[in-house]
Design a protein around this motif. Structure first.
Motif, short mmCIF file in Angstrom:
data_model
loop_
_atom_site.label_atom_id
_atom_site.label_comp_id
_atom_site.label_asym_id
_atom_site.label_seq_id
_atom_site.Cartn_x
_atom_site.Cartn_y
_atom_site.Cartn_z
N LYS A 32 32.62 -18.99 1.86
CA LYS A 32 30.76 -18.27 1.42
C LYS A 32 30.47 -18.73 0.68
CE LYS A 32 32.69 -14.87 -0.10
NZ LYS A 32 32.96 -13.71 -1.11
N SER A 33 28.53 -19.10 0.34
CA SER A 33 28.53 -20.12 -0.71
C SER A 33 28.93 -18.97 -1.95
CB SER A 33 26.73 -20.24 -0.16
OG SER A 33 25.96 -18.97 -0.03
N PHE A 34 27.37 -20.67 -3.10
CA PHE A 34 27.86 -20.11 -4.75
C PHE A 34 26.71 -18.80 -4.00
CE2 PHE A 34 25.58 -19.80 -7.78
CZ PHE A 34 26.23 -19.59 -8.87
N VAL A 35 25.51 -18.20 -3.60
CA VAL A 35 24.50 -17.75 -3.81
C VAL A 35 24.80 -17.23 -3.15
CG1 VAL A 35 22.53 -17.58 -3.00
CG2 VAL A 35 22.54 -19.88 -3.17
N GLU A 36 25.84 -16.20 -2.17
CA GLU A 36 26.46 -15.66 -1.26
C GLU A 36 27.11 -14.42 -3.00
OE1 GLU A 36 26.62 -17.01 3.08
OE2 GLU A 36 27.98 -17.49 1.98
N ALA A 37 28.01 -15.70 -2.94
CA ALA A 37 28.85 -14.48 -3.92
C ALA A 37 28.14 -14.23 -5.39
CB ALA A 37 30.32 -15.98 -4.90
N SER A 91 30.32 -23.87 -0.84
CA SER A 91 29.21 -24.32 -0.77
C SER A 91 28.82 -23.93 -1.77
CB SER A 91 28.87 -24.45 0.86
OG SER A 91 28.35 -23.41 0.96
N ALA A 92 27.49 -24.59 -1.82
CA ALA A 92 26.32 -24.43 -2.75
C ALA A 92 25.61 -23.33 -2.57
CB ALA A 92 26.17 -25.67 -3.39
N GLY A 93 25.14 -23.14 -1.71
CA GLY A 93 23.83 -22.72 -0.64
C GLY A 93 22.08 -22.97 -1.65
N LYS A 94 21.52 -22.12 -0.75
CA LYS A 94 19.87 -22.11 -1.22
C LYS A 94 20.06 -22.06 -3.01
CE LYS A 94 17.74 -22.18 2.90
NZ LYS A 94 17.24 -22.11 3.73
N VAL A 95 20.47 -22.63 -3.54
CA VAL A 95 20.26 -21.94 -5.52
C VAL A 95 19.50 -21.55 -5.86
CG1 VAL A 95 21.71 -22.49 -7.72
CG2 VAL A 95 22.79 -22.98 -4.92
N LYS A 96 18.72 -23.00 -5.39
CA LYS A 96 16.80 -22.26 -6.12
C LYS A 96 15.59 -21.13 -6.20
CE LYS A 96 13.13 -25.91 -5.70
NZ LYS A 96 11.95 -26.26 -5.28
N GLU A 97 16.98 -20.75 -5.04
CA GLU A 97 15.75 -19.43 -4.70
C GLU A 97 16.87 -19.00 -5.69
OE1 GLU A 97 17.28 -17.91 -0.64
OE2 GLU A 97 16.22 -19.39 0.19
N SER A 125 34.27 -30.51 -2.76
CA SER A 125 33.98 -31.60 -2.89
C SER A 125 32.77 -31.45 -4.62
CB SER A 125 32.43 -32.32 -2.30
OG SER A 125 31.76 -32.28 -1.80
N TRP A 126 32.82 -32.69 -5.12
CA TRP A 126 31.93 -32.40 -6.24
C TRP A 126 30.59 -32.10 -6.36
CZ3 TRP A 126 33.46 -31.52 -11.44
CH2 TRP A 126 32.44 -31.33 -12.10
N ASN A 127 30.16 -32.50 -5.14
CA ASN A 127 28.68 -32.21 -4.70
C ASN A 127 28.70 -31.17 -4.93
OD1 ASN A 127 28.76 -34.81 -4.17
ND2 ASN A 127 29.09 -34.91 -1.94
N VAL A 128 29.58 -30.03 -4.50
CA VAL A 128 29.16 -28.32 -4.36
C VAL A 128 29.05 -28.02 -6.71
CG1 VAL A 128 30.25 -26.11 -4.04
CG2 VAL A 128 30.60 -28.41 -2.45
N VAL A 129 29.44 -28.58 -7.24
CA VAL A 129 29.13 -28.17 -8.05
C VAL A 129 28.26 -28.69 -8.91
CG1 VAL A 129 30.69 -28.58 -10.30
CG2 VAL A 129 31.86 -28.51 -8.84
N GLU A 139 39.48 -27.13 -5.67
CA GLU A 139 40.15 -28.25 -4.72
C GLU A 139 38.12 -28.95 -4.76
OE1 GLU A 139 40.86 -26.32 -0.93
OE2 GLU A 139 42.12 -25.33 -1.92
N LEU A 140 38.88 -29.87 -5.23
CA LEU A 140 37.32 -30.26 -5.38
C LEU A 140 37.38 -31.73 -4.70
CD1 LEU A 140 37.18 -30.56 -9.16
CD2 LEU A 140 35.47 -29.64 -7.42
#
Length: 734
Positions: free
Chosen positions: A4-9, A58-64, A84-88, A107-108
């Motif tokens: 799941k994405s960060f936004v979903e969690a 994944s990160a998801g649409k954190v901007k929302e 990956s570090w991109n998610v962080v 896991e990075l």
């Protein structure tokens, strides 16, 4: 499980859809109340976000949700397969106030220099704590990540299986903001690798190296840690005193933890601490316990004595010998408990050698010796002299339950003395007033500014008060009075002495044969006379319990009471419901108390007790209900009692405020080594912060609890504490 994405969690935990309940109070009222149902924290003031073990990939649409996370200061993304570090990066760029970032067990993948450049551009100057435990990042990736956090002060790099650290090159960054570095549970064996940490983190002040197989510390390592003040080397492989001496080359090191190292495993706790204190002159705190000046002096003198007769002396020996002059060897004292002894028995011109049992009473021995020499028991008394003692002859007490009190050994002497001869030889008895005149100068001989604060008149054969009115002026400022080992047999004589001491705080009546008789009419008057006394020492008075309570009724402000070695076997409750609320500290060592139910009675009589000492009582059978009788108890000494089951030990948890326990010498721990017994005690007693005079650190408790889980993981019948600790440490059962 699908990732799941960060936004979903985040949405599932903190932004659950609001439900609306409409309550219509009638058409005429026109009132509608909306009751939103949302989880706590679903607002723009959210400070802490914890999303560990959420399978975030994944990160998801954190901007929302940017407005929901803009005030977050703590973020926990541990144990997620981030990839990956991109998610962080995509998440934290919307958290401008972030100070704490936990990525443990995440896991990075790998992190390149580009990651650190992007992170720096995010302006993460506020982040101070970064946790990268068990991420398995390569060392170059770690450096890339750290380069993106210019203000980080605390870094966690534990459990990453590092066995070596690449030598820093001139082009590698230096992390000057880092003050505290966790490097526990890695695989580094050489201190030369640790020296590289000093080069990369030149301003580190607190370094934790717990459970690394480190050995062979050389004196040059300290030069790489110019700012280091605190160092933890728990459970490392330090195995020589040269290793310990080389800690002195760390220029600012003042606090160190050194438990669990091979060098100290064969030494007792006191001896190992003394040796460490003596060898580390600049350390002020050892194993989380401050080193006082008296402790340091005792340790240094013990160090000198230890190596006094050695042919090869440590370098520190010469340094300490120049500081402490005239250090002499201690007398050898045999503390072995013996049950029999071969002694010399003398009666008039006759001398025999006999083997006697030291477990018998005085009266049993008297009967045996009277029969042996053909003399009536009523006509003699027994005198004892130890050949290894200070040559003082002691009169054996007829009230003694066991001769072991006298520590009788082979070669000692016991003399039968006729009572008629005793009367001729008995010392001249005196009064307190006469003894005072004999020891202390008269007022006209004293400096006008000299005030007597402490009076010591022990072993002066005092039987009464005498005319204390004559010395009343000299007694006005006395705060401590010691009239121990005298023949004061009546409490009223004691009162006649101390009534002229309005400032008396400490009263020592050890081994005075007291008999308290008090009537109700005098109680109020006595309370006024003795209200200044805070400490009363009544050890070895063999005072009856009822008489003790009568005496305490006249000590309304007493805070500390000593009543050790008094043959006390039970504690009756007075019929009038008396209790003593002022007493905070109670010493009942070396009595005959065997039932915890008697101790519960003590809690009713002294409801404000904070410190209770029960060492060397044959106590057994501690039940969980005992604790409720001690609402204020914080410190408990049960050294050398009969605590023999883990169930009894667990019942200590029912004392609501207990935090300091002494538990040495109990049968339960006899077959365990020092480290294992301490770990088990810490794990089973979660509220205790000090064990056997040694403070319990957070890291030590964590290690002990994890060792406890490991110990019982394969055992079918597990203690109750096992499941509690599993939940705390999130450890999967085998």
């Amino acid at each position: 499980m699908t990732g799941k994405s960060f936004v979903e969690a985040f949405t599932a935990k903190y932004l659950e859809e609001e439900e609306e309940n409409e309550t219509d109070f009638g058409a005429d009222s026109g009132i509608v109340i909306l009751c939103p149902k949302s989880k706590p924290g679903a607002n723009t003031f959210l400070r802490q976000v914890v999303l560990d073990h959420q399978n975030i990939t994944s990160a998801g649409k954190v901007k929302e949700i940017a407005d929901k996370v803009r005030n977050v200061t703590e973020l926990d993304l541990s144990a997620n397969p981030l990839g990956s570090w991109n998610v962080v990066e995509s998440v934290i760029k919307f958290m401008p106030r972030l100070e704490f970032l936990n990525l443990a067990s995440a896991e990075l993948g790998s992190c390149s220099g580009a990651d650190s450049i992007r992170c720096t551009r995010l302006g993460k100057e506020r982040i101070e704590v970064l946790i990268l435990n068990a991420t398995n990042l390569s060392w170059p990736s770690v450096l890339s990540v750290l380069a993106g956090f210019p203000s980080v002060r605390e870094v966690h790099l534990s459990l990453n299986e590092f066995s070596s650290i690449p030598t820093p090159s001139d082009g590698d960054p230096r992390f000057t903001s880092v003050k505290k570095l966790y490097f526990n549970d890695n695989m580094v064996t050489s201190w030369s690798e640790i020296a590289k940490l000093g080069q990369l983190f030149p301003n580190v002040e607190n370094l934790l190296l717990v459970n690394n197989p480190l050995s062979g510390l050389t004196e040059d390592i300290g030069g790489h840690f110019a700012c280091l003040k605190q160092l933890s080397t728990l459970d490392t492989n330090l195995s020589s005193w040269e290793d310990i001496d080389n800690f002195n080359h760390f220029p600012k090191l003042t606090e160190i933890q050194l438990r669990g190292i091979p060098l100290l495993k064969k030494l007792k706790e006191k001896e190992s601490r003394q040796l460490l204190v003596a060898r580390l002159p600049h350390v002020t705190k050892l194993n989380n316990s401050p080193i006082s000046e008296p402790e340091r002096e005792d340790a240094e003198r013990a160090f000198i004595r230890k190596f006094m007769d050695s042919t090869e002396k440590p370098k520190r020996y010469e340094e300490l010998s120049s500081v402490h002059k005239n250090v002499h060897r201690l007398a050898q004292v045999d503390m072995t408990v013996v049950t029999s002894a071969t002694v010399t028995i003398k009666y008039k011109e006759k001398t025999d050698k006999m083997t006697i049992s030291t477990e018998q009473t005085y009266l049993q021995l008297l009967k045996t010796l009277a029969s042996h020499f053909g003399v009536r028991r009523s006509k003699i008394r027994l005198l004892y002299w130890s050949v290894k003692g200070d040559s003082e002859i002691e009169v054996l007490d007829s009230r003694t339950n066991s001769l072991q009190w006298y520590n009788i050994r082979d070669g000692d002497e016991i003399t039968l003395e006729d009572t008629d001869e005793q009367k001729r030889k008995s010392p001249t008895h005196t009064t307190f007033a006469e003894a005072f005149f004999a020891k202390y100068p008269e007022e006209d001989e004293m400096d006008s500014h000299c005030e007597i604060k402490q009076i010591v008149l022990s072993r002066k054969h005092i039987i009464g008060a005498g005319d204390c009115q004559e010395i009343a002026d000299e007694l006005q400022d006395v705060t401590e009075l010691d009239v121990s080992h005298n023949a004061l047999c009546c409490w009223t004589e004691v009162e006649e002495i101390i009534k002229f001491m309005p400032n008396l705080v400490l009263l020592n009546l050890t081994s005075a044969n007291l008999n308290v008789i008090i009537n109700e009419e005098e109680a109020a008057k006595r309370k006024q006379q003795l209200k200044s006394i805070k400490t009363a020492i009544l050890d070895r008075t063999l005072l009856k319990w009822s008489f003790l309570l009568s005496a305490l009724s006249g000590l309304p402000c007493l805070e500390e009471l000593h009543f050790g070695t008094n043959n006390l076997a039970s504690i009756p409750i007075p019929a009038d419901g008396t209790c003593f609320t002022s007493v905070r500290k109670f010493y009942l060592n070396r009595n005959l108390l065997s039932k915890w139910s008697e101790i519960a009675t003590l809690g009713k009589l002294f409801p404000s007790i904070e410190s209770l000492h029960l060492a060397k009582n044959p106590l057994a059978g501690l039940t969980e209900d005992i604790g409720r009788h001690f609402a204020c108890l914080r410190q408990l000494d049960i050294t050398d009692i009969n605590l023999s089951t883990w169930e009894e030990l667990d019942n200590l948890n029912h004392f609501p405020k207990l935090e300091d326990v002494q538990l040495q010498g109990i049968p339960l721990l006899e077959e365990l080594d020092e480290k294992e017994s301490r770990e088990l005690l810490i794990a089973r007693l979660p509220k205790i912060s000090k064990l056997n005079n040694s403070s319990i650190s957070k890291s030590e408790r964590d290690c002990a609890e994890r060792a406890f889980i490991e110990k019982y993981s394969d055992i079918p019948e597990k203690p109750t504490r096992y499941d509690e600790l599993l939940a705390i440490h999130h450890v999967e059962a085998n």
